[in-house]
Design an enzyme around this catalytic site. Structure first.
Site, PDB file in Angstrom:
ATOM      1  CB  CYS A 229      14.740  50.095  -6.796  1.00 26.00           C
ATOM      2  SG  CYS A 229      13.277  49.755  -5.685  1.00 26.00           S
TER       3      CYS A 229
ATOM      4  CG  ASP B 233       9.205  56.716  -9.495  1.00 27.39           C
ATOM      5  OD1 ASP B 233       9.357  56.451 -10.555  1.00 27.39           O
ATOM      6  OD2 ASP B 233       9.146  55.575  -8.873  1.00 27.39           O
TER       7      ASP B 233
END
Length: 284
Positions: free
Chosen positions: A74, A199
């Site tokens: 990411c 997350d």
């Protein structure tokens, strides 16, 4: 030629370009899902996966092969970083649009430029903090990403509206794992999307944390979600080359996602990324 990377025994199969529709072997899914849910999921597989992928899946079933944990890198900030991540073995790239906090934010124009240079076999995730379906759809159309990573909670019905507007785009909902309630949230939301990403953010803060915290969370909760989920599950939050082996062993996610763990002074670090990929392969 299409390629399927290995995945752990509790994971599922994925077509290049990130087309996940199921996270476990056929018989496991059938045993865990209600009949109507099972057939709905199976129909979605038939509609979305290309024929060549079925050949590879059949071979994997016949040979009893396990499939390796996927890696999503990411906070990609340039074409050079995208190509580096791909060269090191990433199967998905994440691009961060406007966020209330966290690293890696770049303009939608730049996201579109990078996405246009990414090979079709690589999944391109647009990270969005938007919650209005029209805004989200417009973002995807401006950037051309083939996957939407929805970082905040969405009102009921929004996932369906996005899917109708963007039938060829995969939806991945982020669940910020904080306590036992996150398990039920993940399982409920999983019915509406193609995959879940776990997350370590916090949506309750005055300035929301929607990712990029560099913190781990309670992996026992994540493992419970993976065990019970009917869709693929990505694990994120504080992962690096030193802890990803243990994370995979404990959680058995479909894929792992990272940003800060492979960066030095904000830039993607080839040495760190190489060490991370080696650790993932060792754990698979």
């Amino acid at each position: 030629m299409l390629d399927l990377q290995p995945q752990d025994e509790k994971g599922g199969w994925i077509a290049p370009g990130f087309r996940p529709r199921t996270s476990m072997r056929f018989h496991q899914m059938k045993a865990r899902l209600r009949p109507q849910s099972f057939f709905a999921s199976f129909q979605r597989v038939l509609k979305s996966w290309r024929g060549a992928v079925w050949v590879a899946l059949a071979k994997a079933l016949i040979n009893g092969n396990s499939l390796m944990t996927r890696v999503k890198v990411c906070c990609i900030g340039s074409i050079e970083e995208a190509l580096l991540a791909i060269r090191c073995g990433a199967s998905a790239l994440g691009f961060v649009s406007e966020m209330p906090s966290g690293p890696g934010v770049i303009s939608e124009d730049l996201i579109g430029e990078i996405v246009a240079e990414v090979p079709p076999a690589i999944a391109t995730f647009l990270l969005t903090s938007r919650t209005d379906p029209d805004d989200i759809v417009d973002q995807q159309k401006r950037t051309g990403a083939n996957t939407l990573q929805l970082c905040d909670r969405l009102p009921r019905g929004v996932h369906e509206r996005i899917r109708k507007a963007l039938p060829g785009v995969d939806l991945v909902q982020v669940i910020h794992v904080t306590d036992e309630n996150s398990v039920e949230e993940a399982l409920e939301t999983g019915r509406e999307v193609d995959a879940i990403l776990l997350d370590s953010g916090n949506q309750s803060l005055q300035v929301k944390e929607l990712g990029g915290t560099g913190r781990t969370h309670d992996w026992s909760l994540s493992a419970e979600i993976v065990k019970r989920s009917g869709v693929p599950v990505f694990l994120a939050g504080g992962l690096n080359s030193e802890n990803v082996n243990l994370a995979i062993e404990q959680v058995r996610p479909f894929g792992v996602d990272l940003c800060t763990g492979v960066r030095t002074a904000g830039a993607l670090d080839e040495e760190k990324l190489g060490a991370f990929m080696a650790a993932v392969r060792f754990a698979a």
